[in-house]
Enzyme design. Structure first.
Site, PDB file in Angstrom:
ATOM      1  N   GLY A  51       0.812  -1.209   0.000  1.00  0.00           N
ATOM      2  CA  GLY A  51       0.000   0.000   0.000  1.00  0.00           C
ATOM      3  C   GLY A  51       0.846   1.260   0.000  1.00  0.00           C
ATOM      4  O   GLY A  51       0.601   2.196  -0.770  1.00  0.00           O
ATOM      5  N   ALA A  52       1.865   1.298   0.859  1.00  0.00           N
ATOM      6  CA  ALA A  52       2.732   2.467   0.940  1.00  0.00           C
ATOM      7  C   ALA A  52       3.523   2.658  -0.356  1.00  0.00           C
ATOM      8  O   ALA A  52       3.718   3.790  -0.814  1.00  0.00           O
ATOM      9  CB  ALA A  52       3.680   2.326   2.117  1.00  0.00           C
ATOM     10  N   GLU A 152      -2.355  -7.297   1.254  1.00  0.00           N
ATOM     11  CA  GLU A 152      -1.539  -7.428   2.472  1.00  0.00           C
ATOM     12  C   GLU A 152      -2.278  -6.907   3.698  1.00  0.00           C
ATOM     13  O   GLU A 152      -1.667  -6.764   4.767  1.00  0.00           O
ATOM     14  CB  GLU A 152      -0.212  -6.693   2.300  1.00  0.00           C
ATOM     15  CG  GLU A 152       0.791  -7.484   1.480  1.00  0.00           C
ATOM     16  CD  GLU A 152       2.168  -6.836   1.413  1.00  0.00           C
ATOM     17  OE1 GLU A 152       3.128  -7.539   1.062  1.00  0.00           O
ATOM     18  OE2 GLU A 152       2.277  -5.621   1.692  1.00  0.00           O
ATOM     19  N   THR A 220      -0.349  -8.574 -15.463  1.00  0.00           N
ATOM     20  CA  THR A 220       1.022  -8.078 -15.523  1.00  0.00           C
ATOM     21  C   THR A 220       1.958  -9.235 -15.842  1.00  0.00           C
ATOM     22  O   THR A 220       1.842 -10.313 -15.275  1.00  0.00           O
ATOM     23  CB  THR A 220       1.421  -7.406 -14.199  1.00  0.00           C
ATOM     24  OG1 THR A 220       1.266  -8.331 -13.115  1.00  0.00           O
ATOM     25  CG2 THR A 220       0.539  -6.189 -13.940  1.00  0.00           C
ATOM     26  N   GLY A 225       5.723  -6.968 -20.232  1.00  0.00           N
ATOM     27  CA  GLY A 225       4.672  -5.969 -20.327  1.00  0.00           C
ATOM     28  C   GLY A 225       3.393  -6.387 -19.622  1.00  0.00           C
ATOM     29  O   GLY A 225       3.426  -6.878 -18.490  1.00  0.00           O
ATOM     30  N   ASP A 246      16.739  -3.855  -9.008  1.00  0.00           N
ATOM     31  CA  ASP A 246      15.903  -4.490  -7.987  1.00  0.00           C
ATOM     32  C   ASP A 246      14.447  -4.419  -8.457  1.00  0.00           C
ATOM     33  O   ASP A 246      13.909  -3.327  -8.665  1.00  0.00           O
ATOM     34  CB  ASP A 246      16.080  -3.755  -6.651  1.00  0.00           C
ATOM     35  CG  ASP A 246      15.200  -4.281  -5.535  1.00  0.00           C
ATOM     36  OD1 ASP A 246      14.567  -5.343  -5.718  1.00  0.00           O
ATOM     37  OD2 ASP A 246      15.129  -3.621  -4.483  1.00  0.00           O
ATOM     38  N   ASP A 252       4.148  -2.731  -7.614  1.00  0.00           N
ATOM     39  CA  ASP A 252       3.482  -1.673  -6.865  1.00  0.00           C
ATOM     40  C   ASP A 252       3.512  -0.356  -7.635  1.00  0.00           C
ATOM     41  O   ASP A 252       2.524   0.383  -7.658  1.00  0.00           O
ATOM     42  CB  ASP A 252       4.148  -1.492  -5.502  1.00  0.00           C
ATOM     43  CG  ASP A 252       3.994  -2.710  -4.614  1.00  0.00           C
ATOM     44  OD1 ASP A 252       3.022  -3.471  -4.819  1.00  0.00           O
ATOM     45  OD2 ASP A 252       4.841  -2.911  -3.732  1.00  0.00           O
ATOM     46  N   ALA A 282      10.946   1.973 -12.076  1.00  0.00           N
ATOM     47  CA  ALA A 282      11.070   1.717 -10.637  1.00  0.00           C
ATOM     48  C   ALA A 282      12.085   0.630 -10.309  1.00  0.00           C
ATOM     49  O   ALA A 282      12.446   0.469  -9.137  1.00  0.00           O
ATOM     50  CB  ALA A 282       9.714   1.341 -10.061  1.00  0.00           C
TER      51      ALA A 282
END
Length: 303
Positions: A51-52, A152, A220, A225, A246, A252, A282
């Site tokens: 979520g974060a 989660e 996903t 892709g 990483d 997310d 990311a």
């Protein structure tokens, strides 16, 4: 169609999900097998949680992000809260509860692949009992928004927010990750507008079941892709090439960007293209949030 993220109104995204502290071990030559000890090249303590992470990705793109979550009253919780505030995520609807915050152990090998072990801690206290009241306060500021949730946190909380979104005419996106230990119930799936499983999660829930219940399924595919399955058609959205460091937060980041894209009025294919670009970007740095792009970088990379 324009791919600009910005609209006359700032996209408003509500993220319902977890907040963890990640204990990150990097540079493993190989993932350990039972009974084996392996050496890590380095160790870091990093704020995480699906979520974060999703909220951080959406905020980096310029969205107005309201996080609905629970933190423990420990040092990990205080570190996590400070990081989220610094990233522009509103914590007005984040509860602090007695006990430890959520924790994840993240193992990353030399190819950038990862294995994650999670203890929910305070995340397990999120129950959705005040979802309607919180939604009333948020909804007073906007007649339409996008809600993004992941698995989660307890299903009761997710189900409550799915109902709230449906009642108010808001879009509800479910990221069914991590893969559910038990089948998602029909009541919840019937309230989902867009679901974003990876291939493992898709197999766990059932392709035919999702196709029959959820209007838009975005599968996903990691480095390949994504696929958009809607209205009986399948559209492939290609991946963007990067050198991954990483991959921990890629999914997310994808989901946070998808929520922003849809909240800003994009069509689903264009929103997924943006999400693929942000997910790729990311992966360039260590940790789920170290290389999140802003709107300008994401737009330039997506082309």
């Amino acid at each position: 169609m324009s791919r600009k993220i910005a609209t006359d109104a700032t996209p408003l995204v509500v993220v319902v999900g977890s907040v963890n502290m990640d204990l990150v071990f990097t540079g493993l030559a190989a993932m350990p097998v039972p009974g084996e000890t392996v050496a890590a090249r380095s160790f870091e303590l990093q704020p995480g949680g699906k979520g974060a992470n999703q909220a951080s990705a959406a905020a980096a793109l310029g969205a107005d992000v309201r996080l609905v979550a629970a933190l423990g009253d420990d040092e990990f919780g205080r570190i996590a809260a400070a990081d989220l505030r610094a990233r522009g995520v509103s914590l007005d609807h984040v509860a602090t509860v007695p006990g430890p915050s959520g924790v994840a152990g993240v193992l990353i090998d030399q190819a950038g692949e990862n294995v994650v072990i999670v203890n929910p801690g305070a995340n397990g206290a999120l129950d959705g009992a005040d979802a309607s009241a919180v939604a009333d306060r948020i909804g007073a500021e906007s007649g339409a928004l996008t809600v993004l949730a992941s698995l989660e946190v307890p299903l009761d909380a997710i189900r409550a927010w799915a109902r709230v979104a449906r009642e108010r005419g808001w879009r509800f996106i479910l990221n069914p990750a991590p893969a559910p230990a038990e089948p998602l119930d029909d009541e919840l799936l019937a309230l989902v507008d867009v679901i974003t499983p990876n291939q493992t999660e898709l197999a766990s829930i059932g392709e035919e079941r999702l196709a029959a219940v959820v209007p838009v399924v975005v599968v996903t595919l990691g480095g390949d892709g994504a696929e958009v399955r809607a209205g009986g058609t399948v559209t492939r959205v290609p991946a963007f090439a990067v050198e991954p460091v990483d991959t921990t937060g890629a999914g997310d980041a994808f989901n946070g960007a998808l929520a922003v894209g849809l909240a800003s009025g994009r069509q689903i294919g264009d929103a997924v293209r943006l999400a693929c670009a942000v997910g790729a970007l990311a992966t360039r740095g260590l940790g789920a949030r170290s290389s999140l792009p802003d709107a300008a970088e994401a737009e330039a990379f997506a082309g």
